[in-house]
Design an enzyme around this catalytic site. Sequence first.
Site, PDB file in Angstrom:
ATOM      1  N   LYS A  34       0.829  -1.220   0.000  1.00 13.17           N
ATOM      2  CA  LYS A  34       0.000   0.000   0.000  1.00 13.17           C
ATOM      3  C   LYS A  34       0.855   1.257   0.000  1.00 13.17           C
ATOM      4  O   LYS A  34       0.465   2.271  -0.563  1.00 13.17           O
ATOM      5  CB  LYS A  34      -0.995  -0.009   1.176  1.00 13.17           C
ATOM      6  CG  LYS A  34      -2.117  -1.021   0.962  1.00 13.17           C
ATOM      7  CD  LYS A  34      -3.428  -0.616   1.619  1.00 13.17           C
ATOM      8  CE  LYS A  34      -4.539  -1.545   1.141  1.00 13.17           C
ATOM      9  NZ  LYS A  34      -5.782  -1.435   1.851  1.00 13.17           N
ATOM     10  N   LYS A  89      -5.659  -8.878  -7.402  1.00 15.83           N
ATOM     11  CA  LYS A  89      -7.020  -9.192  -6.958  1.00 15.83           C
ATOM     12  C   LYS A  89      -7.965  -8.023  -7.245  1.00 15.83           C
ATOM     13  O   LYS A  89      -7.527  -6.871  -7.315  1.00 15.83           O
ATOM     14  CB  LYS A  89      -7.030  -9.578  -5.476  1.00 15.83           C
ATOM     15  CG  LYS A  89      -6.903  -8.429  -4.523  1.00 15.83           C
ATOM     16  CD  LYS A  89      -7.310  -8.851  -3.111  1.00 15.83           C
ATOM     17  CE  LYS A  89      -7.279  -7.634  -2.210  1.00 15.83           C
ATOM     18  NZ  LYS A  89      -7.950  -7.747  -0.966  1.00 15.83           N
ATOM     19  N   LYS A 141     -11.803  -2.903  -4.243  1.00 19.42           N
ATOM     20  CA  LYS A 141     -12.768  -1.815  -4.334  1.00 19.42           C
ATOM     21  C   LYS A 141     -12.102  -0.450  -4.436  1.00 19.42           C
ATOM     22  O   LYS A 141     -12.725   0.505  -4.880  1.00 19.42           O
ATOM     23  CB  LYS A 141     -13.752  -1.862  -3.169  1.00 19.42           C
ATOM     24  CG  LYS A 141     -13.113  -1.864  -1.789  1.00 19.42           C
ATOM     25  CD  LYS A 141     -14.195  -1.848  -0.721  1.00 19.42           C
ATOM     26  CE  LYS A 141     -14.031  -2.899   0.350  1.00 19.42           C
ATOM     27  NZ  LYS A 141     -12.779  -2.892   1.094  1.00 19.42           N
TER      28      LYS A 141
HETATM   29  N1  AQP Z   1     -10.812  -9.977  -4.946  1.00 17.14           N
HETATM   30  C1  AQP Z   1     -11.151 -10.643  -3.872  1.00 17.14           C
HETATM   31  N2  AQP Z   1     -11.404 -11.963  -3.938  1.00 17.14           N
HETATM   32  C2  AQP Z   1     -11.770 -12.641  -2.826  1.00 17.14           C
HETATM   33  N3  AQP Z   1     -11.903 -12.082  -1.611  1.00 17.14           N
HETATM   34  C3  AQP Z   1     -11.672 -10.762  -1.494  1.00 17.14           C
HETATM   35  N4  AQP Z   1     -11.718  -9.910  -0.449  1.00 17.14           N
HETATM   36  C4  AQP Z   1     -11.389  -8.673  -0.872  1.00 17.14           C
HETATM   37  N5  AQP Z   1     -11.124  -8.699  -2.193  1.00 17.14           N
HETATM   38  C5  AQP Z   1     -11.283  -9.982  -2.611  1.00 17.14           C
HETATM   39  C6  AQP Z   1     -12.071 -10.295   0.907  1.00 17.14           C
HETATM   40  O1  AQP Z   1     -13.035  -9.369   1.392  1.00 17.14           O
HETATM   41  C7  AQP Z   1     -12.878  -9.253   2.807  1.00 17.14           C
HETATM   42  C8  AQP Z   1     -12.958  -7.833   3.233  1.00 17.14           C
HETATM   43  O2  AQP Z   1     -11.915  -7.120   2.695  1.00 17.14           O
HETATM   44  P1  AQP Z   1     -11.572  -5.660   3.210  1.00 17.14           P
HETATM   45  O3  AQP Z   1     -12.542  -4.714   2.680  1.00 17.14           O
HETATM   46  O4  AQP Z   1     -11.444  -5.622   4.678  1.00 17.14           O
HETATM   47  O5  AQP Z   1     -10.156  -5.378   2.653  1.00 17.14           O
HETATM   48  P2  AQP Z   1      -9.417  -5.864   1.401  1.00 17.14           P
HETATM   49  O6  AQP Z   1      -9.127  -7.312   1.456  1.00 17.14           O
HETATM   50  O7  AQP Z   1      -8.224  -4.966   1.293  1.00 17.14           O
HETATM   51  O8  AQP Z   1     -10.470  -5.620   0.243  1.00 17.14           O
HETATM   52  P3  AQP Z   1     -10.301  -4.688  -0.991  1.00 17.14           P
HETATM   53  O9  AQP Z   1     -11.571  -4.746  -1.776  1.00 17.14           O
HETATM   54  O10 AQP Z   1      -9.035  -4.984  -1.734  1.00 17.14           O
HETATM   55  O11 AQP Z   1     -10.219  -3.272  -0.304  1.00 17.14           O
HETATM   56  P4  AQP Z   1      -9.183  -2.122  -0.511  1.00 17.14           P
HETATM   57  O12 AQP Z   1      -9.189  -1.859  -1.981  1.00 17.14           O
HETATM   58  O13 AQP Z   1      -9.735  -0.995   0.289  1.00 17.14           O
HETATM   59  O14 AQP Z   1      -7.848  -2.573  -0.004  1.00 17.14           O
HETATM   60  C9  AQP Z   1     -11.576  -9.937   3.172  1.00 17.14           C
HETATM   61  O15 AQP Z   1     -11.875 -11.189   3.772  1.00 17.14           O
HETATM   62  C10 AQP Z   1     -10.893 -10.147   1.859  1.00 17.14           C
HETATM   63  O16 AQP Z   1     -10.066 -11.302   1.846  1.00 17.14           O
END
Ligand code: AQP
Length: 335
Positions: free
Chosen positions: A119, A201, A204
């Site tokens: 990040k 991956k 969002k």
């Molecule tokens: N692409 C993905 N495939 C499967 N699982 C996913 N998760 C996130 N992206 C995928 C799972 O969603 C849960 C919550 O995630 P989070 O919002 O706490 O943080 P994250 O993993 O960092 O999700 P993002 O969407 O990538 O958010 P940003 O962009 O803000 O960093 C977790 O269980 C994660 O594994």
Amino acid sequence: MCNIETEQKKKVLSCIQPSGMLTLGNYLGALKNWVNMQDEFDCTFAVADLHAITVRQEPAALRSQIYSTYALLLALGIDPEKNTVFIQSHVPFHTQLSWLLSCNTQFGEMSRMTQFKDKSAKHPENVNVGLFSYPVLMAADILLYKPDFVPVGADQKQHLEIARDIAVRFNNKYGDVFTIPEPYIPKTGARVMSLQDPSRKMSKSDDNVNSWVAILDSKDDIIRKFKRAVTDSEACVRFCEEQAGISNLITIYSAVTGKTVAEVEREFEGRGYGEFKLAVGEAVADTLAPIKASYEEIIKDKKALEQLYKEGADKACRQAYKTYNKAMKKVGFVL
Ligand code: AQP
């Protein structure tokens, strides 16, 4: 004789950041399992809004994302009566415990966290201390509720390990305060990749809106995004490592239809990418449509929503306070 009905359910804790519109990746990788877990476990679910500001958020957008994330959890079928469903910043013990834990965490162990490295490389203009100490706050989120299990995807495994290390160290030094949580690998759960760069991956917070599908996207947007999805040169619907783009679409189609990869490959044998992409888009839109409809009903009634998240915070506070108080006493504070 042991009666299974009267046995206490094991506790599970899971959080999600309102750092953007929740995506199909969040749904297939995590939220779908949350819904399934609520019968088997005593679940605590939080909207981790404090974590979201480790990356810059526009205030009005953050506020609306917090509301919509909470409402979406309800729309998915998460029952706030049966579970504890709350917004992290409504429970002050998270940041308070985080301080106690920070003073029992070494700089060196935080420096090894790969998500911090990723990040900070992605946002070189904002490498803030919160981003660095994020795993300590996450340890507090977990340890306050004494869960037996924490569901983790591959990307969060390192953070759960550090939470366990911090808890073990704290317990050894001050006495038994925290339950040491185990990782929980759900029976089903897909890792969904970006539609524009299948080596990463689906996220969002990705600036490229075509790389992700939001749970609340319209049917037209969903189909358009799948039509534009990056695919490969083989031009046949076959799952393999060399065809990351098409394999990602197969994973998604298989997850939303319940068909196996082999069944999907058979279904689309001899048919082109265009036809397959449309089928994936339609299957995803059909899966998400009832969630979107339910969400639209829930978000209309702000008063009811407010009452639910306040009740959720009260429930969470009662649990968190006990753990926090005990930790404070053990460290030597006067209460
Ligand atoms: N692409 C993905 N495939 C499967 N699982 C996913 N998760 C996130 N992206 C995928 C799972 O969603 C849960 C919550 O995630 P989070 O919002 O706490 O943080 P994250 O993993 O960092 O999700 P993002 O969407 O990538 O958010 P940003 O962009 O803000 O960093 C977790 O269980 C994660 O594994």
